[in-house]
Design a protein around this motif. Structure first.
Motif, short mmCIF file in Angstrom:
data_model
loop_
_atom_site.label_atom_id
_atom_site.label_comp_id
_atom_site.label_asym_id
_atom_site.label_seq_id
_atom_site.Cartn_x
_atom_site.Cartn_y
_atom_site.Cartn_z
N ALA A 244 0.84 -1.20 0.00
CA ALA A 244 0.00 0.00 0.00
C ALA A 244 0.88 1.25 0.00
CB ALA A 244 -0.93 -0.02 1.21
N TYR A 245 1.92 1.23 0.80
CA TYR A 245 2.83 2.38 0.83
C TYR A 245 3.57 2.52 -0.49
CZ TYR A 245 6.66 5.48 1.89
OH TYR A 245 7.54 6.52 1.85
N ARG A 246 3.98 1.41 -1.05
CA ARG A 246 4.74 1.42 -2.29
C ARG A 246 3.95 2.10 -3.41
NH1 ARG A 246 9.27 1.53 -5.37
NH2 ARG A 246 9.32 -0.01 -7.04
N ALA A 247 2.65 1.86 -3.46
CA ALA A 247 1.82 2.45 -4.52
C ALA A 247 1.84 3.97 -4.44
CB ALA A 247 0.39 1.93 -4.41
N VAL A 248 1.76 4.51 -3.23
CA VAL A 248 1.82 5.96 -3.07
C VAL A 248 3.23 6.49 -3.32
CG1 VAL A 248 1.54 7.84 -1.40
CG2 VAL A 248 -0.13 5.99 -1.49
N ARG A 249 4.21 5.71 -2.89
CA ARG A 249 5.61 6.09 -3.09
C ARG A 249 5.91 6.27 -4.58
NH1 ARG A 249 8.40 8.59 -0.23
NH2 ARG A 249 8.86 9.76 -2.11
N VAL A 250 5.41 5.35 -5.40
CA VAL A 250 5.63 5.42 -6.84
C VAL A 250 5.01 6.69 -7.42
CG1 VAL A 250 5.04 4.35 -9.06
CG2 VAL A 250 5.91 2.94 -7.18
N ILE A 252 4.55 9.57 -5.95
CA ILE A 252 5.38 10.72 -5.56
C ILE A 252 6.68 10.74 -6.34
CG2 ILE A 252 6.68 11.74 -3.64
CD1 ILE A 252 4.45 10.80 -1.78
N ASP A 253 7.29 9.57 -6.47
CA ASP A 253 8.58 9.50 -7.16
C ASP A 253 8.45 9.84 -8.64
OD1 ASP A 253 9.84 8.89 -4.82
OD2 ASP A 253 9.86 6.72 -5.16
N GLU A 254 7.31 9.50 -9.24
CA GLU A 254 7.09 9.87 -10.65
C GLU A 254 7.05 11.39 -10.80
OE1 GLU A 254 3.54 7.78 -11.64
OE2 GLU A 254 4.61 5.93 -12.23
N GLN A 255 6.41 12.07 -9.84
CA GLN A 255 6.39 13.54 -9.87
C GLN A 255 7.80 14.10 -9.66
OE1 GLN A 255 3.77 16.04 -10.34
NE2 GLN A 255 5.71 17.14 -10.55
N LEU A 256 8.54 13.53 -8.72
CA LEU A 256 9.91 14.00 -8.45
C LEU A 256 10.82 13.75 -9.65
CD1 LEU A 256 10.36 12.89 -4.73
CD2 LEU A 256 9.74 15.15 -5.61
N THR A 286 -2.80 16.21 -0.19
CA THR A 286 -3.49 14.95 0.11
C THR A 286 -2.58 13.75 -0.12
OG1 THR A 286 -4.39 14.96 -2.15
CG2 THR A 286 -5.78 15.86 -0.38
N LEU A 287 -1.76 13.82 -1.15
CA LEU A 287 -0.84 12.71 -1.44
C LEU A 287 0.25 12.63 -0.38
CD1 LEU A 287 -0.30 10.44 -3.45
CD2 LEU A 287 1.09 12.03 -4.79
N ARG A 288 0.76 13.78 0.05
CA ARG A 288 1.79 13.78 1.10
C ARG A 288 1.22 13.25 2.41
NH1 ARG A 288 3.52 19.21 2.08
NH2 ARG A 288 2.15 20.06 0.48
N GLU A 289 0.00 13.63 2.73
CA GLU A 289 -0.62 13.14 3.96
C GLU A 289 -0.86 11.64 3.89
OE1 GLU A 289 -4.09 15.55 4.25
OE2 GLU A 289 -3.04 17.23 5.23
N ARG A 290 -1.29 11.18 2.71
CA ARG A 290 -1.51 9.74 2.54
C ARG A 290 -0.20 8.97 2.67
NH1 ARG A 290 -4.71 5.67 3.54
NH2 ARG A 290 -4.90 4.13 1.85
N GLU A 291 0.87 9.53 2.12
CA GLU A 291 2.20 8.88 2.24
C GLU A 291 2.61 8.76 3.70
OE1 GLU A 291 6.47 8.78 2.89
OE2 GLU A 291 5.18 10.52 3.26
N ALA A 292 2.46 9.82 4.48
CA ALA A 292 2.84 9.79 5.89
C ALA A 292 2.01 8.78 6.66
CB ALA A 292 2.70 11.18 6.49
N GLU A 293 0.71 8.71 6.36
CA GLU A 293 -0.19 7.78 7.05
C GLU A 293 0.20 6.33 6.77
OE1 GLU A 293 -4.82 6.37 6.50
OE2 GLU A 293 -4.29 8.43 6.04
N LEU A 294 0.44 6.02 5.50
CA LEU A 294 0.78 4.64 5.13
C LEU A 294 2.19 4.27 5.59
CD1 LEU A 294 -0.77 4.49 1.55
CD2 LEU A 294 -1.64 3.43 3.65
N ARG A 295 3.09 5.24 5.61
CA ARG A 295 4.45 4.96 6.12
C ARG A 295 4.40 4.62 7.60
NH1 ARG A 295 7.32 9.09 7.76
NH2 ARG A 295 6.50 10.46 6.11
N ALA A 296 3.60 5.34 8.38
CA ALA A 296 3.47 5.05 9.81
C ALA A 296 2.87 3.66 10.03
CB ALA A 296 2.61 6.12 10.48
N ALA A 297 1.88 3.30 9.21
CA ALA A 297 1.26 1.97 9.33
C ALA A 297 2.28 0.87 9.01
CB ALA A 297 0.06 1.88 8.40
N MET A 298 3.11 1.10 8.01
CA MET A 298 4.15 0.12 7.63
C MET A 298 5.21 0.01 8.73
SD MET A 298 6.61 0.38 4.25
CE MET A 298 7.33 1.95 4.78
#
Length: 440
Positions: A244-250, A252-256, A286-298
């Motif tokens: 789940a985290y990886r999907a959001v990470r990808v 963000i990384d595509e934008q970067l 919203t994407l940054r907040e989702r990343e932080a939420e899923l990272r904490a869960a992981m």
């Protein structure tokens, strides 16, 4: 007039053999000091295409109660340099003055050699190499004035004298120096099947950890594991959290990566942290907040061990680990370059994928055992402990009380010495925290 000994490219002679012949001849003679020069070619096999480099070494010899003292400088050969040597007066003092006038380092080989590190950028910070010899960077050896000679140049002249080995490279002594930033300074959460790693903490950034205690992600959260119906269920839940985290990470990384392209930065090149912080502001909230939420869960599945200066960590195979931001460590490792990346809170620059699913088939869920370092020698003023024993080198930790001293036993090889904290003097060479020396 200074005698110059030249070794042609076609010659099978080695510079050190000629150096030793000159030393032996001087030792058998009646002069108190002597100066000579060596002119030879170094094949730089640590660089792409192994280019040749013409080197010139000026060597001074002096007799002492302990034998022949050798001091020298090494520099690329030029015609103007050779002409200036023609006018040089014979004598070790004159040779040293000549080197200083030329802006060259002057090294005394009967004393520990202070190492000047080279800094290698990483996405999480940097590595500090004290004995690195490769295309990404080469460490150097400094004299007391701060002038330096690249380490591979010095080893090209006298590998046996310095390392007790012809053609060998020294063990890589390096520090991992993560950024003090949470997340940006955290290393890969990774696992090894064969590679063994040992960390010795040299510094904890107070800006990141005000009480001086940092940490390392080290294995898994045993309470969360115990609350799971089974180990397989725990693994499945962790893998789902990573995916789940990886999907959001990808995303963000595509934008970067679009920012990289706009700024002509290669897709696999580290980005300076200040630039990365600016780019992250452009990511939708919203994407940054989702990343932080899923990272904490992981990360909730992972155990964190506290670390302070001087602590030692031995990483067992199959135990995932990740040094946290702002915690500097010396890293010792076996020369096996394999790893499986379970997760990372940035883009992985060295491979296009994560290895989480494969790693979870092999990973150990058991908590790593607490270590006790064997004491090799001790009295009321010092303690020598064995940190690790590898196939071709060993790591020891010496703790000295202020004002005390001890004698290091003479071995058949060499020693790399680093001060972790305090001030240390070794054979007239003073070392502060995180300063290192090669002891021939």
């Amino acid at each position: 007039m200074i005698r110059v000994h030249s070794i042609s490219n076609k010659s099978q002679a080695k510079p050190e053999a000629l150096l030793n012949d000159c030393v032996d001849g001087f030792a058998a003679g009646t002069d108190d000091n002597a100066v000579f020069a060596l002119d030879y070619t170094l094949q730089q096999d640590y660089l792409p295409d192994a280019p040749e480099l013409g080197l010139f070494a000026l060597v001074a010899l002096e007799k002492s109660a302990k034998g022949v003292r050798v001091a020298l400088t090494i520099t690329p050969k030029t015609e103007s340099l050779l002409q200036s040597v023609d006018a040089l007066q014979v004598g070790s003092a004159a040779a040293r003055r000549w080197a200083e006038h030329q802006g060259l380092a002057w090294l005394e080989l009967d004393k520990p050699l202070r190492l000047q590190p080279v800094y290698i950028p990483k996405p999480w910070g940097r590595e500090i190499w004290y004995t690195g010899i490769e295309a990404r960077g080469q460490s150097s050896v400094m004299d007391e004035s701060g002038r330096a000679i690249p380490l591979p140049w010095l080893l090209s002249l006298c590998p046996q004298r310095l390392l007790a080995g012809d053609g060998r490279q020294p063990v890589l002594l390096k520090i991992l120096d993560p950024l003090p930033d949470p997340v940006l300074g955290d290393l890969y959460f990774e696992m090894h099947e064969e590679k063994r790693e040992v960390y010795v903490v040299t510094h904890v950034d107070r800006a990141a950890w005000p009480d001086g205690t940092g940490g390392i992600r080290f294995g898994f959260n045993q309470q969360k594991r115990a609350a799971s119906p089974s180990d397989e269920a725990f693994k499945d839940d962790y893998l789902a959290a990573v995916n789940a985290y990886r999907a959001v990470r990808v995303q963000i990384d595509e934008q970067l990566d679009r920012y990289r392209k706009e700024n002509d930065i290669a897709p696999d090149a580290p980005v300076p942290p200040e630039t990365l912080r600016q780019w992250l502001v452009g990511i939708p909230t919203t994407l940054r907040e989702r990343e932080a939420e899923l990272r904490a869960a992981m990360d909730a599945f992972v155990h964190v061990d506290p670390l302070g200066v001087g602590d030692v960590v031995k990483v067992p195979c199959y135990t995932p680990h990740s040094l946290l931001h702002g915690v500097r460590t010396v890293e010792f490792q076996t020369p096996v370059y394999e790893r499986k990346i379970l997760s990372f809170a940035q883009k992985v620059l060295t491979q296009p994928h994560w290895d989480t699913a494969t790693a979870m088939d092999q990973v150990s869920l058991e908590p790593p055992a607490k270590i006790e370092l064997p004491v090799m020698a001790a009295d009321d003023g010092f303690q020598l402990e064995e940190v690790a024993v590898f196939e071709d080198f060993r790591v020891e930790r010496l703790t000295l009380k202020a004002g005390r001293s001890c004698t290091l036993g003479k071995g058949d090889a060499y020693c790399l010495l680093m001060a972790v904290s305090g001030q240390l003097s070794v054979n007239e060479r003073r070392l502060g925290a995180e300063e290192a020396a090669l002891v021939p």
